[in-house]
Every structure is written in C-alpha cells, then in structure tokens.
Design an enzyme around this catalytic site. Structure first.
Site, mmCIF file in Angstrom:
data_model
loop_
_atom_site.group_PDB
_atom_site.id
_atom_site.type_symbol
_atom_site.label_atom_id
_atom_site.label_comp_id
_atom_site.label_asym_id
_atom_site.label_seq_id
_atom_site.Cartn_x
_atom_site.Cartn_y
_atom_site.Cartn_z
ATOM 1 N N SER A 91 -2.341 0.256 -4.321
ATOM 2 C CA SER A 91 -2.526 -1.071 -4.934
ATOM 3 C C SER A 91 -1.896 -1.047 -6.317
ATOM 4 O O SER A 91 -1.842 0.013 -6.966
ATOM 5 C CB SER A 91 -4.017 -1.380 -5.073
ATOM 6 O OG SER A 91 -4.200 -2.509 -5.903
ATOM 7 N N TYR A 112 -12.769 0.449 -7.034
ATOM 8 C CA TYR A 112 -11.567 0.233 -6.216
ATOM 9 C C TYR A 112 -10.366 0.941 -6.842
ATOM 10 O O TYR A 112 -9.614 1.637 -6.150
ATOM 11 C CB TYR A 112 -11.308 -1.261 -6.093
ATOM 12 C CG TYR A 112 -10.102 -1.634 -5.265
ATOM 13 C CD1 TYR A 112 -10.104 -1.507 -3.872
ATOM 14 C CD2 TYR A 112 -8.955 -2.144 -5.868
ATOM 15 C CE1 TYR A 112 -9.001 -1.887 -3.118
ATOM 16 C CE2 TYR A 112 -7.852 -2.524 -5.115
ATOM 17 C CZ TYR A 112 -7.876 -2.396 -3.743
ATOM 18 O OH TYR A 112 -6.785 -2.774 -2.993
HETATM 19 P P1 NDP Z 1 -7.647 -7.318 4.969
HETATM 20 O O1 NDP Z 1 -9.072 -7.258 4.558
HETATM 21 O O2 NDP Z 1 -6.993 -8.632 5.137
HETATM 22 O O3 NDP Z 1 -7.458 -6.450 6.328
HETATM 23 C C1 NDP Z 1 -8.017 -5.173 6.344
HETATM 24 C C2 NDP Z 1 -7.591 -4.423 7.581
HETATM 25 O O4 NDP Z 1 -8.134 -3.107 7.488
HETATM 26 C C3 NDP Z 1 -8.114 -5.048 8.851
HETATM 27 O O5 NDP Z 1 -7.224 -4.775 9.899
HETATM 28 C C4 NDP Z 1 -9.441 -4.289 9.040
HETATM 29 O O6 NDP Z 1 -9.876 -4.186 10.392
HETATM 30 C C5 NDP Z 1 -9.051 -2.911 8.547
HETATM 31 N N1 NDP Z 1 -10.217 -2.170 8.110
HETATM 32 C C6 NDP Z 1 -11.076 -2.448 7.096
HETATM 33 N N2 NDP Z 1 -12.064 -1.549 7.054
HETATM 34 C C7 NDP Z 1 -11.832 -0.686 8.078
HETATM 35 C C8 NDP Z 1 -12.511 0.454 8.569
HETATM 36 N N3 NDP Z 1 -13.650 0.884 8.038
HETATM 37 N N4 NDP Z 1 -11.973 1.101 9.637
HETATM 38 C C9 NDP Z 1 -10.835 0.666 10.215
HETATM 39 N N5 NDP Z 1 -10.154 -0.409 9.809
HETATM 40 C C10 NDP Z 1 -10.656 -1.079 8.739
HETATM 41 O O7 NDP Z 1 -6.868 -6.451 3.879
HETATM 42 P P2 NDP Z 1 -5.328 -6.481 3.399
HETATM 43 O O8 NDP Z 1 -4.428 -6.620 4.555
HETATM 44 O O9 NDP Z 1 -5.235 -7.401 2.269
HETATM 45 O O10 NDP Z 1 -5.229 -5.002 2.786
HETATM 46 C C11 NDP Z 1 -4.581 -3.933 3.442
HETATM 47 C C12 NDP Z 1 -4.390 -2.800 2.434
HETATM 48 O O11 NDP Z 1 -3.653 -3.284 1.313
HETATM 49 C C13 NDP Z 1 -5.706 -2.266 1.866
HETATM 50 O O12 NDP Z 1 -5.602 -0.869 1.711
HETATM 51 C C14 NDP Z 1 -5.815 -2.944 0.511
HETATM 52 O O13 NDP Z 1 -6.595 -2.211 -0.388
HETATM 53 C C15 NDP Z 1 -4.361 -3.009 0.118
HETATM 54 N N6 NDP Z 1 -4.040 -4.022 -0.889
HETATM 55 C C16 NDP Z 1 -4.190 -5.366 -0.626
HETATM 56 C C17 NDP Z 1 -3.869 -6.287 -1.602
HETATM 57 C C18 NDP Z 1 -3.999 -7.755 -1.402
HETATM 58 O O14 NDP Z 1 -3.849 -8.513 -2.385
HETATM 59 N N7 NDP Z 1 -4.246 -8.252 -0.184
HETATM 60 C C19 NDP Z 1 -3.382 -5.872 -2.926
HETATM 61 C C20 NDP Z 1 -3.247 -4.446 -3.076
HETATM 62 C C21 NDP Z 1 -3.574 -3.575 -2.088
HETATM 63 P P3 NDP Z 1 -10.845 -5.317 11.079
HETATM 64 O O15 NDP Z 1 -9.936 -6.513 11.284
HETATM 65 O O16 NDP Z 1 -11.312 -4.708 12.328
HETATM 66 O O17 NDP Z 1 -11.909 -5.607 10.080
#
Ligand code: NDP
Length: 246
Positions: free
Chosen positions: A141, A155
């Site tokens: 991030s 975080y």
């Molecule tokens: P979302 O919350 O939109 O999606 C999260 C994804 O991760 C989903 O597919 C979810 O699965 C999965 N997930 C969450 N927890 C678990 C778990 N315990 N086990 C398995 N899968 C899990 O997040 P983003 O797409 O926004 O984020 C993706 C990555 O990017 C993360 O690492 C986040 O920290 C990082 N990020 C995002 C930013 C943003 O602004 N969006 C900025 C900077 C970094 P399910 O659908 O089954 O819940």
C-alpha cells in the site's frame, strides 16, 4: 500477444477488487489462474469463469488467509490441479482504521495473520515449486511508504512489513532466478475504499492526479512484473498511487 502463455498464476483474494482485476489481466496475457477467496464464492466463480473465457484454466479456491494451513494448501492445490506454479500474487488483505489506543490484541493478530503471515507462508510454499523466471508479487500500500495521517498504525505496519518480506525474498530467491517485488497502490476504487465513500474526497485532495485509480491500473503493473519486462526487477517497491508518495 500472450506473454504469459504456458504460465500458471495464483492470486490470493481474487474474488473482488484489485485481485479480480489481476486474475483477469493475467488470463488475458495467457496464464492459467487459480484464485482464493474467503466469503464471496459466487464472485470467485465468476472471476474463474472470466479466466476461462480467455481460453485459460481458472480455479476458485476457498482459503482463509487468516489460516496459514489453508494458505499453504491453496498453493499445493494450484500445483496439483494446474500442474505447476510460475507467479504468486499476494493480494488478499484487510484494512483497519481508528485510534491506535483502541487496537486490541485480537485486531493486531488478525491483521498480521492476513496481511503479513499469509504472504510469508504463501511465498514459502510457492518457492518450493517456482523455477527460474518465477515471480512473487505482493500488493502492499502507499501507506507502506508514507502513513500521512493518524489512525492507520496497525494497517501501515502490516504494509511496511511486506516491503521487508519482499526485499528479503529478493535476496533469498535471486540466486534461483526468482524475483520478488511489492506493488503499492494508492486509493483504488474497490469495496475496501470506494471512490464515493466517506473520506474519499480527502484522499483525492492529497493526490497530484486528483482522482482514484481503478483496479486495472494495479493489474497492469502486476502483469508487467509477471511478464518478460519484469525479468530484471527484484526487491523493488513500485507505486501505482496517483502520486500519493510524491
Ligand atoms: P477488497 O476488500 O475490495 O477485496 C479484498 C479481496 O481479498 C477479496 O477478494 C476478499 O475475498 C479477499 N480477502 C479478504 N480477506 C481474506 C481472507 N481472510 N482470506 C482470503 N481472502 C480474503 O480489497 P481491495 O481489492 O481494495 O484490496 C486488495 C489489496 O490491495 C489489499 O491487500 C489491500 O490492502 C491493498 N490496497 C488497496 C487499496 C485500495 O485503495 N483499494 C490501497 C492500497 C492497498 P472475499 O471476496 O471472499 O471477501
């Protein structure tokens, strides 16, 4: 052009948001793709179907990143069902915001389990299968570069940690021709950080580009690193953040 033809990728958290865009892009570039999810089975199956629509094999695996055994098992299932592993994308993650004084032991342990331990375990399991040219790409991030505001200590510490993980892996796996890098998104319009959500305007104001990114912006960088253009990039931290860290 199919720069990833013949390759197999595993994307954690591929059911929604950035991970779903990465899974689709890697398939478009020719890779077979396994993806994990924890709750969203229907959405995960839709992403697997989108992978298949590119003529690739797509596999949705339920694997809770909070459970290290489930994470390691997802790596093994990918290899068992798709025959090999070339690209690991550690994407699954959770976000937390609030006064650091209120962070409980359980909150801390869950954040570290999902955002830090799972990428470590997945990388360790994957490295047993990756060969010369293998890739480990972890989604960090922009808050793993500059925290910028209060309330995000927990975080941010998890996202700084994956920078250390990747740099260490770059050293450990470089001699085998395997690269390890971090991609650091800025505000990206997903369920985690919707562009019309509370605080979105504040985030936009802090960005030279003045707008949110799309999941596809991050997927493009991941695909570049996964492809031939990434072969001499390792231990790097690459921002896709609209200039947040500038
Ligand atoms: P979302 O919350 O939109 O999606 C999260 C994804 O991760 C989903 O597919 C979810 O699965 C999965 N997930 C969450 N927890 C678990 C778990 N315990 N086990 C398995 N899968 C899990 O997040 P983003 O797409 O926004 O984020 C993706 C990555 O990017 C993360 O690492 C986040 O920290 C990082 N990020 C995002 C930013 C943003 O602004 N969006 C900025 C900077 C970094 P399910 O659908 O089954 O819940």
């Amino acid at each position: 052009m199919q720069p990833l033809a013949g390759k197999v990728a595993l994307v954690t958290g591929g059911s929604r948001g950035i991970g779903a865009a990465i899974a689709r892009k890697l398939a478009e570039d020719g890779a077979d793709v396994a993806l994990t999810y924890v709750n969203s089975e229907a959405q995960a199956q839709r992403v697997a179907a989108a992978v298949q629509a590119h003529g690739r094999r797509g596999l949705a695996l339920r694997a809770d990143s909070a459970d290290p055994d489930a994470v390691a098992a997802a790596v093994e299932r990918t290899v068992a069902e798709l025959g090999r592993l070339d690209i690991l994308v550690n994407n699954a993650g959770i976000f937390a915001y609030g006064p650091y004084e209120d962070v409980g032991r359980g909150d801390f342990e869950r954040m570290i389990a999902i955002n830090v331990q799972a990428p470590f375990v997945a990388a360790q399991a994957a490295s047993r299968h990756l060969r010369e040219g293998g890739r480990i790409i972890t989604i960090g991030s922009c808050l793993g570069e500059r925290v910028g505001a209060p309330g995000m200590t927990l975080y941010a510490l998890s996202k700084f940690a994956v920078v250390g993980l990747s740099k260490g892996l770059a050293q450990d796996l470089g001699p085998r021709g395997i690269t390890a890098n971090v991609v650091q998104p800025g505000p990206i319009d997903t369920d985690m950080n919707p562009a019309d959500g509370e605080g979105a305007e504040h985030q936009r104001r802090g960005l030279p580009l003045g707008r949110y990114g799309e999941p596809e912006d991050v997927a493009a960088m991941v695909a570049h690193l996964a492809g031939p253009g990434g072969r001499y990039v390792t231990g790097a931290v690459l921002s896709v953040d609209g200039g947040f860290s500038a």
